[in-house]
Design a protein around this motif. Structure first.
Motif, mmCIF file in Angstrom:
data_model
loop_
_atom_site.group_PDB
_atom_site.id
_atom_site.type_symbol
_atom_site.label_atom_id
_atom_site.label_comp_id
_atom_site.label_asym_id
_atom_site.label_seq_id
_atom_site.Cartn_x
_atom_site.Cartn_y
_atom_site.Cartn_z
ATOM 1 N N GLY A 90 16.088 0.378 0.535
ATOM 2 C CA GLY A 90 17.180 1.192 0.047
ATOM 3 C C GLY A 90 18.296 0.356 -0.530
ATOM 4 O O GLY A 90 18.172 -0.854 -0.724
ATOM 5 N N LEU A 91 19.405 1.007 -0.824
ATOM 6 C CA LEU A 91 20.603 0.340 -1.321
ATOM 7 C C LEU A 91 21.650 0.301 -0.213
ATOM 8 O O LEU A 91 21.689 1.188 0.653
ATOM 9 C CB LEU A 91 21.157 1.091 -2.527
ATOM 10 N N LYS A 92 22.509 -0.683 -0.273
ATOM 11 C CA LYS A 92 23.579 -0.748 0.717
ATOM 12 C C LYS A 92 24.455 0.494 0.646
ATOM 13 O O LYS A 92 24.937 0.981 1.675
ATOM 14 C CB LYS A 92 24.418 -2.010 0.491
ATOM 15 N N ASP A 93 24.665 0.997 -0.562
ATOM 16 C CA ASP A 93 25.469 2.207 -0.730
ATOM 17 C C ASP A 93 24.602 3.430 -1.005
ATOM 18 O O ASP A 93 25.098 4.465 -1.462
ATOM 19 C CB ASP A 93 26.480 2.028 -1.860
ATOM 20 N N GLY A 94 23.307 3.308 -0.736
ATOM 21 C CA GLY A 94 22.385 4.422 -0.917
ATOM 22 C C GLY A 94 21.235 4.308 0.061
ATOM 23 O O GLY A 94 20.080 4.090 -0.314
ATOM 24 N N MET A 95 21.564 4.456 1.335
ATOM 25 C CA MET A 95 20.554 4.307 2.395
ATOM 26 C C MET A 95 19.464 5.379 2.242
ATOM 27 O O MET A 95 19.748 6.548 1.955
ATOM 28 C CB MET A 95 21.208 4.453 3.762
ATOM 29 N N ILE A 96 18.235 4.960 2.444
ATOM 30 C CA ILE A 96 17.119 5.899 2.479
ATOM 31 C C ILE A 96 17.079 6.541 3.865
ATOM 32 O O ILE A 96 17.165 5.849 4.874
ATOM 33 C CB ILE A 96 15.800 5.172 2.167
ATOM 34 N N GLU A 97 16.941 7.865 3.915
ATOM 35 C CA GLU A 97 17.062 8.583 5.178
ATOM 36 C C GLU A 97 15.769 9.298 5.558
ATOM 37 O O GLU A 97 15.072 9.859 4.708
ATOM 38 C CB GLU A 97 18.197 9.616 5.083
ATOM 39 N N ASP A 98 15.497 9.285 6.863
ATOM 40 C CA ASP A 98 14.463 10.133 7.462
ATOM 41 C C ASP A 98 13.083 9.908 6.844
ATOM 42 O O ASP A 98 12.445 10.836 6.331
ATOM 43 C CB ASP A 98 14.854 11.612 7.348
ATOM 44 N N PRO A 116 0.804 -1.225 0.000
ATOM 45 C CA PRO A 116 0.000 0.000 0.000
ATOM 46 C C PRO A 116 0.837 1.275 0.000
ATOM 47 O O PRO A 116 0.449 2.265 -0.619
ATOM 48 C CB PRO A 116 -0.840 -0.126 1.270
ATOM 49 N N LEU A 117 1.966 1.268 0.698
ATOM 50 C CA LEU A 117 2.881 2.413 0.743
ATOM 51 C C LEU A 117 4.299 1.859 0.623
ATOM 52 O O LEU A 117 4.661 0.920 1.329
ATOM 53 C CB LEU A 117 2.745 3.181 2.060
ATOM 54 N N PHE A 118 5.112 2.466 -0.253
ATOM 55 C CA PHE A 118 6.470 1.947 -0.397
ATOM 56 C C PHE A 118 7.408 3.058 -0.850
ATOM 57 O O PHE A 118 7.052 3.892 -1.690
ATOM 58 C CB PHE A 118 6.515 0.813 -1.427
ATOM 59 N N VAL A 119 8.628 3.042 -0.274
ATOM 60 C CA VAL A 119 9.714 3.936 -0.693
ATOM 61 C C VAL A 119 10.850 3.063 -1.194
ATOM 62 O O VAL A 119 11.313 2.177 -0.462
ATOM 63 C CB VAL A 119 10.198 4.835 0.458
ATOM 64 N N HIS A 120 11.334 3.312 -2.419
ATOM 65 C CA HIS A 120 12.299 2.413 -3.047
ATOM 66 C C HIS A 120 13.432 3.209 -3.691
ATOM 67 O O HIS A 120 13.194 4.150 -4.441
ATOM 68 C CB HIS A 120 11.595 1.570 -4.122
ATOM 69 N N HIS A 121 14.654 2.797 -3.386
ATOM 70 C CA HIS A 121 15.837 3.361 -4.046
ATOM 71 C C HIS A 121 16.503 2.261 -4.863
ATOM 72 O O HIS A 121 16.921 1.237 -4.315
ATOM 73 C CB HIS A 121 16.822 3.904 -3.011
ATOM 74 N N GLY A 122 16.561 2.447 -6.176
ATOM 75 C CA GLY A 122 17.222 1.504 -7.060
ATOM 76 C C GLY A 122 18.313 2.184 -7.856
ATOM 77 O O GLY A 122 18.457 3.408 -7.847
ATOM 78 N N THR A 127 26.629 9.436 -14.153
ATOM 79 C CA THR A 127 25.665 10.028 -13.226
ATOM 80 C C THR A 127 25.807 9.375 -11.854
ATOM 81 O O THR A 127 25.797 8.148 -11.742
ATOM 82 C CB THR A 127 24.227 9.827 -13.746
ATOM 83 N N PRO A 128 25.936 10.176 -10.788
ATOM 84 C CA PRO A 128 26.110 9.576 -9.459
ATOM 85 C C PRO A 128 24.820 8.970 -8.928
ATOM 86 O O PRO A 128 23.716 9.317 -9.370
ATOM 87 C CB PRO A 128 26.553 10.764 -8.600
ATOM 88 N N LEU A 129 24.958 8.083 -7.983
ATOM 89 C CA LEU A 129 23.820 7.480 -7.312
ATOM 90 C C LEU A 129 22.984 8.571 -6.642
ATOM 91 O O LEU A 129 23.514 9.566 -6.155
ATOM 92 C CB LEU A 129 24.328 6.495 -6.260
ATOM 93 N N GLY A 130 21.691 8.378 -6.625
ATOM 94 C CA GLY A 130 20.804 9.392 -6.066
ATOM 95 C C GLY A 130 20.685 9.323 -4.555
ATOM 96 O O GLY A 130 21.352 8.528 -3.878
ATOM 97 N N LYS A 131 19.789 10.147 -4.002
ATOM 98 C CA LYS A 131 19.545 10.201 -2.560
ATOM 99 C C LYS A 131 18.041 10.331 -2.322
ATOM 100 O O LYS A 131 17.336 10.988 -3.092
ATOM 101 C CB LYS A 131 20.254 11.395 -1.915
ATOM 102 N N ILE A 132 17.580 9.723 -1.240
ATOM 103 C CA ILE A 132 16.201 9.885 -0.780
ATOM 104 C C ILE A 132 16.240 10.312 0.675
ATOM 105 O O ILE A 132 16.864 9.644 1.511
ATOM 106 C CB ILE A 132 15.401 8.578 -0.908
ATOM 107 N N ARG A 133 15.553 11.414 0.995
ATOM 108 C CA ARG A 133 15.547 11.887 2.380
ATOM 109 C C ARG A 133 14.287 12.721 2.650
ATOM 110 O O ARG A 133 13.744 13.369 1.773
ATOM 111 C CB ARG A 133 16.800 12.705 2.679
ATOM 112 N N ARG A 134 13.843 12.636 3.878
ATOM 113 C CA ARG A 134 12.703 13.408 4.373
ATOM 114 C C ARG A 134 11.425 13.112 3.585
ATOM 115 O O ARG A 134 10.929 13.936 2.815
ATOM 116 C CB ARG A 134 13.018 14.905 4.380
ATOM 117 N N VAL A 135 10.911 11.906 3.817
ATOM 118 C CA VAL A 135 9.631 11.475 3.249
ATOM 119 C C VAL A 135 8.705 11.145 4.404
ATOM 120 O O VAL A 135 9.088 10.424 5.327
ATOM 121 C CB VAL A 135 9.813 10.250 2.334
#
Length: 542
Positions: free
Chosen positions: A424-432, A381-387, A396-404
Motif C-alpha cells: 500500500g501507500l503510506k497515505d493510502g493504506m490497503i484495508e481488510d 502469485p497473488l498481489f494487491v497493490h496501491h499506487g 483526482t483524489p487518491l484511491g482506496k482499496i478495501r475488502r479483498v
C-alpha cells in the motif's frame, strides 16, 4: 524482444472443416434461424470466402439487410474471408460456421481501409488502443442485443499490436485539443504517429456502450493489440472463447453485469483477462458486478496453444526477469474504481500471477478470488497493490482499496523471489485483505541478505510490482496495510530459506493463525513498525 508465432497452415485456420455441422454449437435462436433458412448468408451478398477477395463490404451488406428487417442471424459459411471493419447493429447475431475464418486484411498488402478511429475523445488518460473501437476488425457502438458466435475463427493477421500511446499530462507539456480550439481529430492529425495509424486496425472485437451482448464459442488467433475490448457494456456474457494471441486477450472496462466463463486465453506478451476502469468514456465509471469463472490463462509462445505444442515463450525472461504475462489482472486503469468482482475456479499456467489494485484513483472494494490453481507463476502469485500514478484529471483524489479476499488457492512451482504480497501507500493504506486456505510450494533458498532487504518504496508507479525485486519473506510480504488476515496457509520449500515466512512493515492490525511452514516458530513472523499483530497457531513442518 520479437516473438515469432508458430507456423500456421491452412488446415489450422479452417478449424476443422467437416468436424462440426454448420449451425452446430450456435445459440438456439441462431441455430433455428439457420435450420429454417431465416438468416442472411454472406455469400448471397457477394462474399467469396476464398482468402483473396476483400469480403467485409459483403458481410456489412448482409448485416444491413438483417437490420432492415429488425435483426437476425448473419451466417458466415466455411471459407476464408479477408476483411476490413465489420459493423454490428442492433439485434444482429454474427454466426461463424465450423470451417469459417475471418482474417484481418493487411494494410501493407491490401491498403489501409479499416474504419477511422472515432473523433470523440483524446487519449489523455488511456492508451490510443483503449480509446477507440471503430478501428477494429468487428465492432459495435451503442448497439443492443448483439452476438458473435462460433464455432468458427478470427485470425488477426493484419492487425497492429502497438499504437501511439497516450497523451497524459504527466508525460510533458501536451495541450488538449479543447485548449487549442480544435477537434480531437485535428489534434491527432498534427501528430505523425497518429496520422500513420488512420486506416489501420488494432483490435479483433471492439464494443462501446452496448447492452445485452453475447460472445460465444469462437477461436481467435493473433488478436491484435486487444483481442476483445468492451467499454461501457452491460449484461454481457463471454463464454467458451479460445484465444491464442500476443497482446491482451479479454478486457472488460467501465462495464457492469459481465460474465467471462469457460474461456482459454494464451497471451505471453500481455495480460490474458483484464478488468479495467479507464477514462475511455470521458468520465470516471465504476466497473461492477463482474464474474470471471472456470477460465484458463497461460503465457506460452503464441500459436502453440492452438497447435498443441505448448512451447515455452522467451518473452520477459530478460529485463526485469519475471517472464511472460498471460495473467488475470484487475486495475491497470482504475479511474472509476471497482466493486463486486469475483474471480473463481481458474487455472493459470506459466504466466505472471494474479494482480489486483488501483493506481489512478477510484475505490476498489468487495473483490473475491477463490478456487485458483497457479502453476509455475513467473512472479508474485497473488498481489494487491496501491499506487499513485494518477493518470487522471488533475485534482483526482487518491484511491482506496478495501475488502479483498483470496481463498482456496493452490500455488505450485512459485519463484522463491516473489512471495504473496500486499503493497500500500503510506497515505493510502490497503484495508481488510484476507488470505485463507492457501498452499504454496517453491524451491526456497532465500538468503540472509534477502531477509534483511527493505524494498524500495515507490509512490508514483503503475500497477506492476517488479520494481520491488526480491522480497524479504518466503511466504507473505505486506507493507502499509490495515486489518490483514492470514489464516490456514501452508508453505513448502525444497531448500532451506533464511527469510521469515511472513514479513510485515507498517501493518496496523493483523490476525495470523494456522500457519504451517519449514521456518522455526521464531522465524515465522517478523514485524517492523507494526502494531496489533495477533499470532495464533504456527507449525513448523519439513
Amino acid at each position: 524482444m520479437t516473438e515469432a508465432a508458430a507456423p500456421i497452415d491452412r488446415r489450422m485456420m479452417l478449424g476443422g472443416v467437416g468436424a462440426l455441422l454448420v449451425g452446430a454449437a450456435l445459440p438456439p435462436a441462431a441455430a433455428a434461424a439457420i435450420a429454417t433458412g431465416a438468416h442472411e448468408d454472406v455469400r448471397r451478398y457477394g462474399a467469396k470466402g476464398d482468402g483473396r477477395a476483400i469480403d467485409s463490404d459483403a458481410i456489412n451488406r448482409a448485416i444491413a439487410a438483417a437490420a432492415k428487417r429488425g435483426g437476425g442471424t448473419v451466417l458466415v459459411p466455411p471459407g476464408i474471408y479477408l476483411c476490413f471493419s465489420i459493423r454490428l447493429r442492433d439485434n444482429i447475431t454474427l454466426a461463424l460456421s465450423a470451417g469459417a475464418t475471418i482474417v484481418a486484411a493487411s494494410p501493407g498488402t491490401h491498403g489501409a481501409h479499416y474504419d477511422a478511429p472515432e473523433n470523440y475523445l483524446e487519449e489523455q488518460f488511456q492508451d490510443y488502443g483503449i480509446t477507440h473501437i471503430h478501428n477494429s476488425l468487428v465492432y459495435a457502438d451503442g448497439a443492443s442485443n448483439i452476438a458473435i458466435v462460433g464455432p468458427g475463427r478470427f485470425h488477426g493477421l493484419g492487425l497492429d499490436r502497438d499504437g501511439p500511446g497516450e497523451r497524459w499530462h504527466g508525460k510533458g507539456q501536451w495541450v488538449s485539443a479543447r485548449a487549442l480550439g480544435i477537434t480531437p481529430r485535428e489534434a491527432a492529425l498534427r501528430d505523425p504517429r497518429e496520422r500513420a495509424v488512420i486506416g489501420r486496425g488494432n483490435k479483433t472485437i471492439g464494443l462501446m456502450n452496448c447492452r445485452n451482448v453475447r460472445l460465444s464459442g469462437f477461436t481467435v488467433l493473433q488478436g491484435g493489440h486487444f483481442c476483445v475490448m468492451a467499454h461501457g457494456c452491460s449484461n454481457m456474457q463471454v463464454e467458451g472463447l479460445v484465444i491464442d494471441t500476443d497482446r491482451d486477450g479479454i478486457d472488460i472496462d467501465c462495464s457492469r453485469d459481465v460474465r467471462v466463463l469457460n474461456c482459454t486465453v494464451n497471451s505471453p506478451k500481455d495480460d490474458a483477462i483484464v478488468i479495467k476502469s479507464s477514462y475511455a468514456l470521458g468520465r470516471a465509471v465504476v466497473t461492477e458486478d463482474v464474474t470471471v469463472a472456470n477460465c484458463k490463462t497461460s503465457g506460452y509462445l503464441m500459436g502453440t496453444l492452438l497447435d498443441g505444442t505448448y512451447q515455452r515463450s522467451p518473452y520477459g525472461r530478460d529485463g526485469d526477469g519475471t517472464g511472460p504475462l498471460g495473467r488475470i489482472k484487475l486495475g491497470t486503469e482504475s479511474n472509476g474504481g471497482f466493486r463486486n468482482i469475483r474471480i473463481a475456479d481458474c487455472t493459470c499456467s506459466d504466466s505472471r500471477g494474479i494482480l489486483i489494485g488501483i493506481v489512478d484513483g477510484g475505490t476498489l472494494e468487495d473483490v473475491t478470488v477463490s478456487g485458483i490453481m497457479l502453476r509455475n507463476p513467473t512472479n508474485n502469485p497473488l498481489f494487491v497493490h496501491h499506487g499513485a500514478r494518477m493518470r487522471a484529471p488533475l485534482g483526482t483524489p487518491l484511491g482506496k482499496i478495501r475488502r479483498v479476499r483470496f481463498e482456496d488457492i493452490t500455488i505450485a512451482g512459485a519463484d522463491p523471489r516473489y512471495p504473496i504480497g500486499v503493497e500500500g501507500l503510506k497515505d493510502g493504506m490497503i484495508e481488510d485483505v484476507t488470505f485463507s486456505d492457501i498452499e504454496v510450494a517453491s524451491p526456497g533458498s532465500g538468503t540472509a541478505e534477502d531477509a534483511a532487504r527493505e524494498p524500495e518504496y515507490r509512490r508514483e508507479t503503475s500497477l506492476e510490482v517488479s520494481y520491488l525485486k526480491t522480497l524479504p519473506a518466503s511466504g507473505v510480504y505486506a507493507r502499509n496495510a490495515r486489518r490483514l488476515t492470514l489464516r490456514n496457509l501452508a508453505f513448502h520449500t525444497e531448500k532451506p530459506d533464511a527469510r521469515p515466512t511472513i514479513a510485515l512493515f507498517n501493518v496496523e492490525g493483523a490476525i495470523i493463525d494456522g500457519i504451517a511452514s519449514p521456518a522455526s516458530s521464531e522465524n515465522t513472523v517478523r514485524a517492523k513498525d507494526s502494531s496489533g499483530v495477533a499470532i495464533g497457531s504456527v507449525t513448523q513442518r519439513d
